[in-house]
Design a protein around this motif. Structure first.
Motif, PDB file in Angstrom:
ATOM      1  N   LYS A 143      78.978  81.314  66.925  1.00 56.07           N
ATOM      2  CA  LYS A 143      77.999  80.354  67.172  1.00 56.07           C
ATOM      3  C   LYS A 143      76.999  80.493  68.741  1.00 56.07           C
ATOM      4  O   LYS A 143      77.803  81.000  69.378  1.00 56.07           O
ATOM      5  CB  LYS A 143      78.927  78.364  67.367  1.00 56.07           C
ATOM      6  N   VAL A 153      75.023  79.754  63.551  1.00 61.22           N
ATOM      7  CA  VAL A 153      76.320  80.225  63.219  1.00 61.22           C
ATOM      8  C   VAL A 153      76.859  80.574  62.076  1.00 61.22           C
ATOM      9  O   VAL A 153      76.187  80.939  61.167  1.00 61.22           O
ATOM     10  CB  VAL A 153      76.636  78.911  62.298  1.00 61.22           C
ATOM     11  N   GLU A 178      85.188  79.983  67.376  1.00 60.13           N
ATOM     12  CA  GLU A 178      85.891  78.587  67.452  1.00 60.13           C
ATOM     13  C   GLU A 178      87.089  78.912  66.844  1.00 60.13           C
ATOM     14  O   GLU A 178      86.713  79.660  65.432  1.00 60.13           O
ATOM     15  CB  GLU A 178      84.708  77.469  66.762  1.00 60.13           C
ATOM     16  N   GLU A 179      87.708  78.160  66.676  1.00 56.63           N
ATOM     17  CA  GLU A 179      88.785  77.869  65.349  1.00 56.63           C
ATOM     18  C   GLU A 179      88.040  77.333  64.117  1.00 56.63           C
ATOM     19  O   GLU A 179      87.010  76.517  64.073  1.00 56.63           O
ATOM     20  CB  GLU A 179      89.479  77.058  65.632  1.00 56.63           C
ATOM     21  N   LEU A 181      87.966  75.200  61.068  1.00 57.43           N
ATOM     22  CA  LEU A 181      88.334  74.293  60.378  1.00 57.43           C
ATOM     23  C   LEU A 181      88.264  74.045  59.341  1.00 57.43           C
ATOM     24  O   LEU A 181      87.342  74.578  58.194  1.00 57.43           O
ATOM     25  CB  LEU A 181      87.876  72.780  61.287  1.00 57.43           C
ATOM     26  N   GLU A 185      83.474  68.082  54.609  1.00 59.35           N
ATOM     27  CA  GLU A 185      82.170  67.290  55.966  1.00 59.35           C
ATOM     28  C   GLU A 185      81.536  65.862  55.807  1.00 59.35           C
ATOM     29  O   GLU A 185      81.145  66.017  54.005  1.00 59.35           O
ATOM     30  CB  GLU A 185      81.338  68.958  55.316  1.00 59.35           C
ATOM     31  N   LYS A 207      74.915  73.177  53.287  1.00 57.33           N
ATOM     32  CA  LYS A 207      74.437  73.656  53.944  1.00 57.33           C
ATOM     33  C   LYS A 207      74.266  75.139  53.455  1.00 57.33           C
ATOM     34  O   LYS A 207      73.373  75.432  53.700  1.00 57.33           O
ATOM     35  CB  LYS A 207      75.537  74.035  55.464  1.00 57.33           C
ATOM     36  N   ILE A 281      82.371  68.997  64.303  1.00 63.58           N
ATOM     37  CA  ILE A 281      81.855  70.412  64.015  1.00 63.58           C
ATOM     38  C   ILE A 281      80.898  70.972  65.484  1.00 63.58           C
ATOM     39  O   ILE A 281      80.718  72.109  66.042  1.00 63.58           O
ATOM     40  CB  ILE A 281      81.785  71.232  63.289  1.00 63.58           C
ATOM     41  N   GLU A 282      79.981  69.116  64.883  1.00 62.68           N
ATOM     42  CA  GLU A 282      78.802  69.621  65.992  1.00 62.68           C
ATOM     43  C   GLU A 282      78.476  68.368  65.772  1.00 62.68           C
ATOM     44  O   GLU A 282      78.813  67.076  65.386  1.00 62.68           O
ATOM     45  CB  GLU A 282      77.619  70.581  65.228  1.00 62.68           C
TER      46      GLU A 282
END
Ligand code: AMP
Ligand code: GLY
Length: 422
Positions: A143, A153, A178-179, A181, A185, A207, A281-282
């Motif tokens: 990201k 991203v 990031e890991e 996930l 969502e 998305k 996530i965000e």
């Protein structure tokens, strides 16, 4: 109430539609708006990200509430300037908006507040990025740290592509590795007055550009609300929402208040429901687009009262907003070549017929009138929004309306909300 809505997308059009649905109607103006918004309310040619212009306009015109749609004005300090002059504004100041504008800031707040999120490492060089990618392993999540309009991203199993993406964004600042996930969502919006929060109804965003969640990440190609499958996983929507409030929203809002950067506005929690529990996530500091288009049509409680209460520290005494049981679906019509290099300036027709389909409204995103012709001006051109008794009904209406719209080269997903239709 005299309300100024800042922004020019389908999200802002949906906010205005919700405000105009109220009784009594408000005196709404938009800046700068778009061709669809201009059919509904007066538009003024202000730069929404210029604190001076916005504040002067609001002062001179007796504006009683400013609603900030997009993130750019927040990061530019527009809400701070308005608040300093005593004008109620729905949107956080620059410091709290860093929750969206800086992923590093968001991660720090989550760490201190104990909010569950994926592990992440900030990398300022390619060597650091590569080391973090290898530590977490595939699938890789890279990201950009700052605002990147949905393009920052990359989630991929291709190590070389992950390294390319990191290399590109490192030219503009640092990157976060990031890991990965895994899970469904959910976008959950919470109104915040800096201390108390009130939840809206959850939605799911699509998305990726193409059917089956293929293709590149976009700003969002469609959405639906409510999420009937939450009942099976959490017992009820309310139980899910309660958990997000207790473990995520309130700790975050309290931490920001403790740091003297209260979050006043919309806390957008982008969540993944992993096997280990709910993870952030965000965060975004504003209404989501296109989720707003499916959440607000279901809102029964007047929106203006909620936004004003959030802006003036008065959410604590209010009941949770009420939502109808309707199913709501939105499908985004995008230009040819979106998201890479959208081809614009093309004629759009059939909108009158499309909006005559029962239950359908059209939220304009990137439209303009040139020589009496409605034309596209950007990547995501409009959102077709449909409500129905159930998702089968709402989807049928949305796709019937889309089939009536013509825009050369345009694209849309055909599987929005298919997973929840019978
Ligand atoms: P963001 O802009 O951070 O919301 O990321 C855009 C999309 O990338 C999200 O909606 C997810 O689909 C995906 N994504 C982001 N972070 C992760 C993660 N840590 N694990 C899996 N998918 C992610
Ligand atoms: N729909 C994603 C966003 O608004 O950021």
């Amino acid at each position: 109430m005299k309300i100024l809505v800042l922004g020019s997308g389908a999200r802002e059009h949906a906010i205005i539609t919700a405000l105009l649905r109220e009784e009594p109607q408000h005196d709404v103006v938009a800046a700068p708006g778009n061709a669809g918004i201009a059919r509904d309310v007066p538009v003024v040619p202000l730069d929404p990200a210029d604190p001076e212009q916005v504040t002067n306009y609001a002062n001179l015109n007796g504006i009683e509430l400013v609603v900030v749609g997009p993130e750019a004005p927040l990061v530019a300090g527009v809400a701070d300037a308005l608040r300093t002059r005593g004008i109620p504004v729905f949107g956080p100041g620059r410091a709290a908006a860093a929750l969206e504008g800086s992923k590093t800031f968001a991660k720090r707040i989550m760490d201190v507040a104990g909010v569950p999120t994926g592990r992440a490492e900030r990398a300022g060089s390619l060597a650091e990025a590569t080391a973090a990618l290898d530590e977490f392993g595939a699938p890789y999540v890279v990201k950009a740290d700052g605002l990147a309009a949905g393009k920052g991203v990359l989630v991929t199993v291709d190590r070389a592509a992950a390294i390319d993406h990191a290399t590109y964004w490192l030219q503009h600042g640092s990157v976060l590795i990031e890991e990965f996930l895994d899970g469904a969502e959910v976008s959950l919006f919470l109104l915040s007055d800096g201390h108390s929060v009130l939840p809206l109804s959850p939605a799911q965003d699509y998305k990726r550009l193409a059917d089956g969640d293929l293709g590149p990440n976009t700003g969002g190609m469609g959405a639906y609300s409510p999420l009937p499958w939450l009942d099976a996983e959490f017992g009820s929507e309310q139980a899910f929402v309660d958990e997000v409030i207790e473990t995520i929203a309130l700790p975050t809002v309290r931490q920001l208040a403790a740091e003297d950067t209260p979050f006043i506005g919309l806390l957008y929690c982008g969540l993944i429901l992993t096997a280990e529990g709910i993870r952030v996530i965000e965060f975004n500091a504003r209404f989501g687009d296109p989720e707003t288009q499916v959440v607000l049509p279901r809102l029964v409680t007047p929106l203006s009262g909620l936004l004003l209460a959030a802006s003036t520290g008065g959410l604590g005494g209010l009941a949770r907003p009420v939502f109808s049981a309707d199913a709501c679906v939105t499908v985004v019509l995008a230009s040819e070549n979106y998201p890479d290099a959208p081809l614009t300036g093309r004629a759009l027709t059939g909108l009158a017929a499309a909006s005559a389909v029962p239950g359908v409204t059209i939220a304009h995103a990137a439209t303009s009138v040139v020589d009496d012709t409605l034309v596209s001006t950007g990547g995501r051109v409009l959102s077709v929004v449909a409500v129905g008794d159930g998702f089968t009904d709402a989807r049928a209406r949305a796709y019937e309306a889309l089939a009536l719209i013509t825009l050369e080269g345009s694209q849309y997903r055909t599987d929005i909300a298919a997973r929840v239709a019978d």
